[in-house]
Motif scaffolding. Structure first.
Motif, PDB file in Angstrom:
ATOM      1  N   LYS A 166       0.833  -1.199   0.000  1.00 47.08           N
ATOM      2  CA  LYS A 166       0.000   0.000   0.000  1.00 47.08           C
ATOM      3  C   LYS A 166       0.871   1.252   0.000  1.00 47.08           C
ATOM      4  N   ALA A 167       0.401   2.287  -0.668  1.00 47.62           N
ATOM      5  CA  ALA A 167       1.136   3.552  -0.700  1.00 47.62           C
ATOM      6  C   ALA A 167       1.317   4.095   0.712  1.00 47.62           C
ATOM      7  N   SER A 168       0.283   3.969   1.553  1.00 53.45           N
ATOM      8  CA  SER A 168       0.380   4.489   2.921  1.00 53.45           C
ATOM      9  C   SER A 168       1.410   3.707   3.730  1.00 53.45           C
ATOM     10  N   ASP A 169       1.547   2.402   3.488  1.00 55.18           N
ATOM     11  CA  ASP A 169       2.554   1.608   4.193  1.00 55.18           C
ATOM     12  C   ASP A 169       3.961   2.004   3.762  1.00 55.18           C
ATOM     13  N   GLU A 170       4.130   2.258   2.458  1.00 56.30           N
ATOM     14  CA  GLU A 170       5.441   2.701   1.968  1.00 56.30           C
ATOM     15  C   GLU A 170       5.786   4.068   2.549  1.00 56.30           C
ATOM     16  N   ALA A 171       4.800   4.957   2.621  1.00 58.28           N
ATOM     17  CA  ALA A 171       5.029   6.285   3.214  1.00 58.28           C
ATOM     18  C   ALA A 171       5.426   6.150   4.675  1.00 58.28           C
ATOM     19  N   LEU A 172       4.818   5.205   5.374  1.00 59.24           N
ATOM     20  CA  LEU A 172       5.125   4.976   6.790  1.00 59.24           C
ATOM     21  C   LEU A 172       6.584   4.554   6.969  1.00 59.24           C
ATOM     22  N   SER A 173       7.048   3.636   6.135  1.00 60.27           N
ATOM     23  CA  SER A 173       8.430   3.169   6.263  1.00 60.27           C
ATOM     24  C   SER A 173       9.426   4.257   5.866  1.00 60.27           C
ATOM     25  N   ILE A 174       9.088   5.072   4.848  1.00 56.29           N
ATOM     26  CA  ILE A 174       9.977   6.171   4.454  1.00 56.29           C
ATOM     27  C   ILE A 174      10.054   7.204   5.576  1.00 56.29           C
ATOM     28  N   PHE A 175       8.906   7.496   6.204  1.00 51.41           N
ATOM     29  CA  PHE A 175       8.878   8.444   7.324  1.00 51.41           C
ATOM     30  C   PHE A 175       9.860   7.992   8.405  1.00 51.41           C
ATOM     31  N   TYR A 176       9.838   6.711   8.721  1.00 51.83           N
ATOM     32  CA  TYR A 176      10.748   6.215   9.763  1.00 51.83           C
ATOM     33  C   TYR A 176      12.207   6.311   9.313  1.00 51.83           C
ATOM     34  N   ASP A 177      12.481   5.941   8.052  1.00 53.63           N
ATOM     35  CA  ASP A 177      13.860   5.914   7.560  1.00 53.63           C
ATOM     36  C   ASP A 177      14.476   7.300   7.433  1.00 53.63           C
ATOM     37  N   ILE A 178      13.640   8.332   7.303  1.00 47.35           N
ATOM     38  CA  ILE A 178      14.174   9.697   7.209  1.00 47.35           C
ATOM     39  C   ILE A 178      14.859  10.113   8.504  1.00 47.35           C
ATOM     40  N   LYS A 179      14.471   9.494   9.635  1.00 50.92           N
ATOM     41  CA  LYS A 179      14.983   9.887  10.953  1.00 50.92           C
ATOM     42  C   LYS A 179      14.669  11.355  11.213  1.00 50.92           C
ATOM     43  N   VAL A 180      13.379  11.624  11.321  1.00 52.69           N
ATOM     44  CA  VAL A 180      12.876  13.000  11.464  1.00 52.69           C
ATOM     45  C   VAL A 180      13.464  13.653  12.706  1.00 52.69           C
ATOM     46  N   SER A 181      13.783  14.938  12.597  1.00 51.95           N
ATOM     47  CA  SER A 181      14.413  15.664  13.711  1.00 51.95           C
ATOM     48  C   SER A 181      13.445  15.803  14.883  1.00 51.95           C
ATOM     49  N   LYS A 182      14.015  16.044  16.069  1.00 55.23           N
ATOM     50  CA  LYS A 182      13.195  16.194  17.275  1.00 55.23           C
ATOM     51  C   LYS A 182      12.248  17.386  17.170  1.00 55.23           C
TER      52      LYS A 182
END
Length: 413
Positions: A166-182
């Motif tokens: 699913k596109a939403s699942d791929e977006a979820l994994s990319i969000f995690y891999d970006i290592k978003v700043s605090k």
């Protein structure tokens, strides 16, 4: 590869490997691009690794001359098994990413291409480009796709070939891999309750991989939350975290769920919510089934919080192996785990010590373990806590029929 000596000035001072993309920092020292980026951005270092000089300018200048020399040397030594190093990809700029996101927002049919490009950037392009993703609005774009729960299938490549997700699942994994700043995570948890609620839904209804990513993202979000947000966590989150632990979604997700419970349980009525969600039973089962040090430590810390309330202690005592496994972990995991195990037993001993409970503590070896703590432990605080428990219940426990003679002599008077 034949044995061949690589010129020392072709080696990165950090990785000690042949430089593929040499760049120079303000001190004049050249490093491999990926290595110095990780040093500066992931490890948050602010000094030159070689000279130890403070870096007031973190700019990286491509060393084209050195790269050409390395490529020439590689070409001349192909017969010795040296691989030719390809030219590095040009750096990604904010404007390129912003245009990509803008097109994907206006034209849904380009959304897949956008996600594929974002994935390639997070996996291949290095730390600086990940911060470019955040600065150009990629995080907000991913959040919008995740919240939309886009179920359109997207074909992605992985080490096993390709799969449709699913596109939403791929977006979820990319969000995690970006290592978003605090700072960005803090903004999300402060202003977007819908996103947090959707992550809880993923924990409930998603596949194993998506549930793992949702757990790890929730852990990152709540680690930067303020006290008001920590106090007002809904019961459903605790229920789904406990379910994720019970299902053993992944080792990484298990540790993330435990860390999140450690973060949440001290606040407000969260201990009660966790107990009502079944946390005590699942934590005991986890302790029974794992020999992994960090998971055991975290599980005992959460149990320590939960046994700070009557409901938590009652649930631990309901489990036939609760007291036994907690005492068994003393001396077998780490100093921190031993501290927490003794603390849990102390809570039971002080506030839930019925005659049945005291007898069980004798039968399953808790008392013998407490005597060992008094006898051999070098930790004075832990030893004093064990001594207090033994003295408190000496009328019941100081019984030659239940305790071996070599331990009975060490029973505090």
């Amino acid at each position: 590869m034949d044995e061949i000596e690589i010129p020392t000035h072709f080696l990165c001072p950090i990785s000690l490997q042949l430089m593929r993309d040499p760049v120079t920092i303000s001190t004049g020292i050249s490093y491999d691009h990926d290595s110095i980026e990780k040093w500066l951005y992931s490890c948050k270092n602010k000094a030159c690794p070689v000279t130890k000089q403070a870096l007031h300018d973190s700019g990286l200048t491509p060393n084209h001359t050195l790269r050409r020399l390395i490529q020439t040397w590689c070409t001349l030594n192909v017969s010795h098994g040296i691989q030719i190093i390809p030219a590095p990809n040009p750096p990604i700029h904010n404007t390129q990413i912003a245009k990509l996101l803008n097109d994907a927002t206006k034209l849904p049919e380009t959304r897949f291409k956008c996600l594929a490009t974002l994935r390639s950037i997070t996996l291949e392009e290095g730390e600086r480009n990940r911060s470019c993703l955040e600065a150009s609005g990629a995080v907000e774009f991913l959040v919008s796709i995740i919240k939309r729960d886009d179920s359109t299938s997207l074909q992605v490549e992985n080490n096993k070939g390709s799969e449709f997700i699913k596109a939403s699942d791929e977006a979820l994994s990319i969000f995690y891999d970006i290592k978003v700043s605090k700072s960005c995570l803090r903004s999300i948890i402060s202003n977007d309750e819908v996103f947090v609620a959707y992550l809880v839904q993923v924990l409930e209804n998603g596949n194993h991989k998506s549930r793992a990513y949702a757990t790890m993202i929730l852990k990152d979000l709540f680690q930067v939350a303020d006290p008001t947000q920590l106090i007002n966590v809904k019961s459903e989150l605790f229920a789904q975290l406990v379910r994720a632990l019970s299902d053993d979604v992944s080792q990484q997700a298990t540790k993330a769920a435990l860390k999140l419970l450690v973060e949440l349980c001290p606040w407000g009525r969260n201990r009660i919510k966790a107990v009502e969600g079944g946390a005590v039973f699942v934590l005991i089962e986890l302790l029974l089934g794992t020999s992994e040090t960090r998971a055991s430590e975290l599980a005992l810390i959460v149990l320590g919080h939960l046994c700070g309330c009557a409901e938590g202690r009652a649930e631990l005592l309901k489990h036939g192996a609760g007291l036994a496994i907690v005492s068994k972990k003393i001396f077998r995991v780490s100093h921190g785990a031993s501290n927490m195990a003794v603390r849990i037993i102390s809570s039971i001993s002080k506030f839930s010590a019925t005659s049945r409970v005291l007898q069980e503590m004798l039968e399953v070896g808790v008392v013998r373990k407490l005597i060992l703590v008094v006898k051999v432990d070098s930790n004075s605080k832990r030893k004093e806590r064990a001594r207090e428990m033994l003295k408190l219940h000496s009328r019941v426990w100081r019984n030659p029929a239940c305790i071996p003679c070599h331990l009975l002599s060490s029973y505090p008077s």
